[in-house]
Write a protein that holds these residues in place. Sequence first.
Motif, PDB file in Angstrom:
ATOM      1  N   LYS A 168       0.545  -1.408   0.074  1.00  0.00           N
ATOM      2  CA  LYS A 168      -0.150   0.188   0.109  1.00  0.00           C
ATOM      3  C   LYS A 168       0.653   1.167   0.121  1.00  0.00           C
ATOM      4  O   LYS A 168       0.470   2.334  -0.801  1.00  0.00           O
ATOM      5  CB  LYS A 168      -0.895  -0.149   1.381  1.00  0.00           C
ATOM      6  N   SER A 169       1.982   1.190   1.500  1.00  0.00           N
ATOM      7  CA  SER A 169       2.996   2.265   0.693  1.00  0.00           C
ATOM      8  C   SER A 169       3.667   2.631  -0.183  1.00  0.00           C
ATOM      9  O   SER A 169       3.724   3.517  -0.482  1.00  0.00           O
ATOM     10  CB  SER A 169       4.081   2.306   2.609  1.00  0.00           C
ATOM     11  N   GLU A 176       2.827   9.385  -5.924  1.00  0.00           N
ATOM     12  CA  GLU A 176       3.001  10.507  -5.384  1.00  0.00           C
ATOM     13  C   GLU A 176       1.892  11.067  -3.874  1.00  0.00           C
ATOM     14  O   GLU A 176       1.820  13.080  -4.341  1.00  0.00           O
ATOM     15  CB  GLU A 176       3.500  11.809  -5.699  1.00  0.00           C
ATOM     16  N   VAL A 177       1.266  10.206  -3.848  1.00  0.00           N
ATOM     17  CA  VAL A 177       0.244  10.723  -2.674  1.00  0.00           C
ATOM     18  C   VAL A 177       0.811  11.592  -1.528  1.00  0.00           C
ATOM     19  O   VAL A 177       2.161  11.056  -1.076  1.00  0.00           O
ATOM     20  CB  VAL A 177      -0.393  10.355  -2.241  1.00  0.00           C
ATOM     21  N   ARG A 178       0.786  12.877  -1.407  1.00  0.00           N
ATOM     22  CA  ARG A 178       1.298  13.752  -0.370  1.00  0.00           C
ATOM     23  C   ARG A 178       0.873  13.762   1.035  1.00  0.00           C
ATOM     24  O   ARG A 178      -0.269  13.647   1.119  1.00  0.00           O
ATOM     25  CB  ARG A 178       2.019  14.937  -0.762  1.00  0.00           C
ATOM     26  N   HIS A 182       3.011  18.021   6.290  1.00  0.00           N
ATOM     27  CA  HIS A 182       4.594  18.223   5.956  1.00  0.00           C
ATOM     28  C   HIS A 182       4.681  18.133   4.587  1.00  0.00           C
ATOM     29  O   HIS A 182       5.989  17.991   4.319  1.00  0.00           O
ATOM     30  CB  HIS A 182       5.127  16.641   7.248  1.00  0.00           C
ATOM     31  N   ASP A 183       4.422  18.340   3.625  1.00  0.00           N
ATOM     32  CA  ASP A 183       4.641  18.376   2.424  1.00  0.00           C
ATOM     33  C   ASP A 183       5.438  17.234   2.227  1.00  0.00           C
ATOM     34  O   ASP A 183       6.812  17.205   1.392  1.00  0.00           O
ATOM     35  CB  ASP A 183       5.028  19.327   2.334  1.00  0.00           C
ATOM     36  N   ARG A 184       5.246  16.064   2.665  1.00  0.00           N
ATOM     37  CA  ARG A 184       6.032  14.424   2.527  1.00  0.00           C
ATOM     38  C   ARG A 184       5.565  13.255   1.976  1.00  0.00           C
ATOM     39  O   ARG A 184       4.016  13.248   2.016  1.00  0.00           O
ATOM     40  CB  ARG A 184       7.009  13.689   3.492  1.00  0.00           C
ATOM     41  N   ILE A 185       5.948  12.073   0.932  1.00  0.00           N
ATOM     42  CA  ILE A 185       4.825  11.559   0.469  1.00  0.00           C
ATOM     43  C   ILE A 185       4.823  10.936   1.435  1.00  0.00           C
ATOM     44  O   ILE A 185       5.373  10.335   2.959  1.00  0.00           O
ATOM     45  CB  ILE A 185       6.423  10.176  -0.758  1.00  0.00           C
TER      46      ILE A 185
END
Length: 239
Positions: A168-169, A176-178, A182-185
């Motif tokens: 899933k991850s 590129e779901v963020r 935190h604007d992180r993947i």
Amino acid sequence: MVQPFRGGSAAHYQASLWPELDIRFAVDHVSIEAGAPNFQTLSNAPYRGGWGSGSRFVNWKVPLNYDCSDPSAMMRAELGRWGYDPAMVVGLQTAAHITHTSFAEETGDEFKLLVCSSAGTGNAARAGLHRETFSAYTPGTINIMVLVDGKMTDEAMVNAVISATEAKSAALADLEVRDRSHDRIATGTSTDAVLIAVSQSDQYSSIHRYAGSVTTIGNAIGRLVYETVHEAVRTQGEP
């Protein structure tokens, strides 16, 4: 992969490799009935989660007036309304589009496998970062059901949860779901659920003791979870 319920054109889906499963769609839930005997289950489902057993697996799209104070009681009431035996159901809950539930299936080394995933990413989050936390339950957004016709040890079922979660991850990373905070993947959402259901059927002579990514069954679980999550997330904004 297939999304048989998109557009509301179908209410029933027959898996080609596992036609004995009764897979149905209603406006507010998807039901997979496996029949007798009961499957052994492991999940973080809000209704009859943990270690247990069941013959019907339901993903309920909760209403706008959903009360998170007692998700189990709310779902039990819905099961009665649908005419399902509450003692035989393991129930997941979501606010995402269940019309876009994605299915994939495969046969392999002493197993038959069906995976279905529903997904929404409005509350996407990255594990391992500090954030505001809460204790109240809200419905899972990425819900994954892994049904196995075969034999697995308890340890292998836990390993299957890990393989499914890693896949899933990986799908979220490739899309590129963020995590907006935190604007992180993102590695998932804040309320995901995974169900592993195993027939433990005596028609199989061997038992799977491991389900990591380099085992036959773990590799298949990972690939099918990746494919179904990727499709459900990728198409969530489409009709």
